[in-house]
Design an enzyme around this catalytic site. Structure first.
Site, PDB file in Angstrom:
ATOM      1  N   ASP A 292       5.734  -3.704   2.975  1.00  0.00           N
ATOM      2  CA  ASP A 292       5.401  -4.194   4.315  1.00  0.00           C
ATOM      3  C   ASP A 292       6.579  -5.022   4.831  1.00  0.00           C
ATOM      4  O   ASP A 292       7.009  -5.973   4.170  1.00  0.00           O
ATOM      5  CB  ASP A 292       4.145  -5.061   4.244  1.00  0.00           C
ATOM      6  CG  ASP A 292       3.552  -5.357   5.613  1.00  0.00           C
ATOM      7  OD1 ASP A 292       4.325  -5.504   6.579  1.00  0.00           O
ATOM      8  OD2 ASP A 292       2.322  -5.446   5.712  1.00  0.00           O
TER       9      ASP A 292
ATOM     10  N   GLU B 273       6.724  -1.026 -10.707  1.00  0.00           N
ATOM     11  CA  GLU B 273       6.729  -0.842  -9.261  1.00  0.00           C
ATOM     12  C   GLU B 273       5.742  -1.833  -8.651  1.00  0.00           C
ATOM     13  O   GLU B 273       4.547  -1.783  -8.926  1.00  0.00           O
ATOM     14  CB  GLU B 273       6.343   0.584  -8.868  1.00  0.00           C
ATOM     15  CG  GLU B 273       6.424   0.798  -7.355  1.00  0.00           C
ATOM     16  CD  GLU B 273       5.969   2.178  -6.903  1.00  0.00           C
ATOM     17  OE1 GLU B 273       6.356   2.601  -5.798  1.00  0.00           O
ATOM     18  OE2 GLU B 273       5.196   2.831  -7.647  1.00  0.00           O
TER      19      GLU B 273
ATOM     20  N   GLU C 191      -0.742  -2.788  -7.823  1.00  0.00           N
ATOM     21  CA  GLU C 191      -1.291  -2.683  -6.475  1.00  0.00           C
ATOM     22  C   GLU C 191      -2.445  -3.661  -6.346  1.00  0.00           C
ATOM     23  O   GLU C 191      -3.232  -3.846  -7.286  1.00  0.00           O
ATOM     24  CB  GLU C 191      -1.756  -1.247  -6.211  1.00  0.00           C
ATOM     25  CG  GLU C 191      -2.367  -1.021  -4.841  1.00  0.00           C
ATOM     26  CD  GLU C 191      -1.444  -1.441  -3.701  1.00  0.00           C
ATOM     27  OE1 GLU C 191      -1.893  -2.274  -2.866  1.00  0.00           O
ATOM     28  OE2 GLU C 191      -0.291  -0.981  -3.663  1.00  0.00           O
TER      29      GLU C 191
END
Length: 216
Positions: free
Chosen positions: A119, A44, A69
């Site tokens: 985003d 992910e 992340e």
């Protein structure tokens, strides 16, 4: 999104080195060794606070999951969720930028990429920052086999339409497209934090699956 500074985040991440892989570039080509098995690896990109990747790892123990992340102050929340979930052995987290995928994974090492509520970067001049821009599609392709899949969710219709066009023009095959995912909730759907928030407000969730095998 304005990031809340968490001065304790770095120390917390250091304390849980078994979850957060440091220097992931050194694992390139040997992620099977990290997990100690040859199960498929699903990644992910932009794992946020980790609800999705933790939920998926618990629901699918025969698949290895890696959440990526970029920010300490966000990924630390994902680590907390992993700790609270008794640390699934099939899950690791990486603090890195999505642009670094080819530095972290070898060709064909990743079976599936998840992009959840990325985003939207709505301004045209920022199009290259969208995670479904052709430059990112090229990165994903380099680390996946020919039949590797991208699974994408968003609440942003503009980004969804852009992604449909971007993937189609790239030559990808669209396997499944939903304009309202929750109208008929698919079995096994694991929701992200954003998905729960927006769907509770009655906002449609857009989803697609695609792979690099074109129909030619």
């Amino acid at each position: 999104m304005r990031l809340r500074h968490k001065p304790w985040a770095k120390d917390y991440l250091d304390e849980h080195a078994g979850i957060v892989v440091k220097e992931p570039q050194t694992k390139k080509g040997n992620w099977a060794g990290v997990f100690r098995n040859d199960n498929p690896i699903h990644v992910e990109v932009g794992t946020g606070k980790g609800q999705f990747v933790v939920g998926m790892s618990l629901a699918n123990p025969d698949i290895n999951y890696i959440g990526i992340e970029h920010f300490d102050s966000i990924i630390v929340s994902a680590v907390e969720k992993v700790v609270d979930s008794d640390i699934p052995m099939n899950l690791r987290l990486i603090r890195a930028n999505g642009k670094d995928l080819t530095e972290i994974f070898s060709e064909g090492e990743v079976s599936r990429v998840y992009l959840n509520f990325s985003d939207p970067w709505p301004k045209t001049r920022h199009a290259k920052r969208r995670l479904t821009h052709e430059e990112f599609l090229t990165l994903y392709k380099k680390v996946m086999p020919e039949d590797g899949e991208i699974h994408f969710k968003t609440d942003n219709r503009g980004l969804f339409e852009y992604s449909l066009v971007s993937m189609s023009e790239y030559g990808m095959r669209l396997l499944d497209v939903s304009l309202d995912l929750h109208a008929e909730m698919p079995e096994g759907n694991v929701m992200t934090e954003y998905e729960e928030k927006f769907s509770a407000k009655g906002q449609p969730i857009y989803r697609l699956e695609a792979n690099y095998l074109n129909e030619a």
